[in-house]
Design an enzyme around this catalytic site. Structure first.
Site, mmCIF file in Angstrom:
data_model
loop_
_atom_site.group_PDB
_atom_site.id
_atom_site.type_symbol
_atom_site.label_atom_id
_atom_site.label_comp_id
_atom_site.label_asym_id
_atom_site.label_seq_id
_atom_site.Cartn_x
_atom_site.Cartn_y
_atom_site.Cartn_z
ATOM 1 N N CYS A 195 42.718 43.450 31.004
ATOM 2 C CA CYS A 195 41.747 42.460 30.540
ATOM 3 C C CYS A 195 40.588 43.136 29.827
ATOM 4 C CB CYS A 195 41.239 41.629 31.717
ATOM 5 S SG CYS A 195 42.443 40.429 32.337
ATOM 6 N N CYS A 238 40.340 43.678 35.114
ATOM 7 C CA CYS A 238 41.294 44.773 35.291
ATOM 8 C C CYS A 238 41.368 45.569 33.984
ATOM 9 C CB CYS A 238 42.673 44.233 35.662
ATOM 10 S SG CYS A 238 43.490 43.304 34.333
ATOM 11 N N HIS A 258 45.301 35.988 33.406
ATOM 12 C CA HIS A 258 43.996 36.234 33.998
ATOM 13 C C HIS A 258 42.935 35.405 33.285
ATOM 14 C CE1 HIS A 258 44.872 40.321 36.170
ATOM 15 N NE2 HIS A 258 45.695 39.352 36.514
ATOM 16 N N GLU A 261 40.048 35.996 32.151
ATOM 17 C CA GLU A 261 39.391 36.546 30.969
ATOM 18 C C GLU A 261 40.205 36.279 29.703
ATOM 19 O OE1 GLU A 261 38.617 39.522 34.395
ATOM 20 O OE2 GLU A 261 40.179 38.124 33.733
#
EC number: 3.5.4.-
Length: 232
Positions: free
Chosen positions: A99, A96, A64, A66
């Site tokens: 993250c 999410c 992801h 992040e």
């Protein structure tokens, strides 16, 4: 050494001059009505209150976006753990749960870093893990807000490769969708049940947004948030 200083400045200049995203990319990533799977991150970094700001764009890879940011940020040569740093993220999807945990751990390791997050839409907002993750971020000092027209215009001018004649022509999204996400974010922050339902139909390609309020929502949500969505 002078040569090392020149190299450092060259790296900083390259960092500042990264490619902007194209107008159509901005439109599809940050339209709150669209449920595009990929996430786009536009970010700014300001070291020690200086006037110069470093800007860059990023998207999901096998991780992801992040997590990609944290790994890249903490391994770059310019990273100064003991220098105060302000970071602003403009995310097409909210983090999410996993993250959010990675961000919280990152901030606990580097207390000199301050993070502000603006999001275009909420990622699987009914999932308790994602809701708790956002609350944990806020508890750790992160400011989280829904992107409004003001932030969209700012991103357009600073992150989008628009033609000179189109500086003021960033996409204006209907305020209602923004207000719906603001309403749901308040529910998350206050620990209330979800009130926003999103249904995606493939045939035809339509997305339906509906609101289902309970008595606890009316009792605890700020009146001006309900009024903005025409619900009170």
């Amino acid at each position: 050494a002078p040569e090392e200083g020149v190299q450092r400045h060259r790296e900083q200049d390259e960092f500042r001059d990264r490619r902007r995203i194209e107008p159509h990319e901005f439109e599809v990533f940050f339209d709150p009505r669209e449920l595009r799977k990929e996430t786009c991150l536009l970010y700014e970094i300001n070291w020690g209150g200086r006037h110069s700001i470093w800007r860059h764009t990023s998207q999901n890879t096998n991780k992801h976006v992040e997590v990609n940011f944290i790994e890249k940020f903490t391994t770059e040569r310019y990273f100064c753990p003991n220098t105060r740093c302000s970071i602003t993220w403009f995310l097409s999807w909210s983090p999410c749960g996993e993250c959010s945990r990675a961000i919280t751990e990152f901030l606990s390791r580097y207390p000199h870093v301050t993070l502000f997050i603006y999001i275009a839409r909420l990622y699987h907002h009914a999932d308790p893990r994602n809701r708790q993750g956002l609350r944990d971020l806020i508890s750790s000092g992160v400011t989280i807000q829904i992107m409004t027209e003001q932030e969209s215009g700012y991103c357009w001018r600073n992150f989008v490769n628009y033609s000179p004649s189109n500086e003021a022509h960033w996409p204006r999204y209907p305020h209602l969708w923004v207000r719906l996400y603001v309403l749901e974010l308040y529910c998350i922050i206050l620990g209330l049940p979800p009130c926003l339902n999103i249904l995606r139909r493939k045939q035809p390609q339509l997305t339906f947004f509906t609101i289902a309020l309970q008595s606890c929502h009316y009792q605890r949500l700020p009146p001006h948030i309900l009024w903005a969505t025409g619900l009170k």
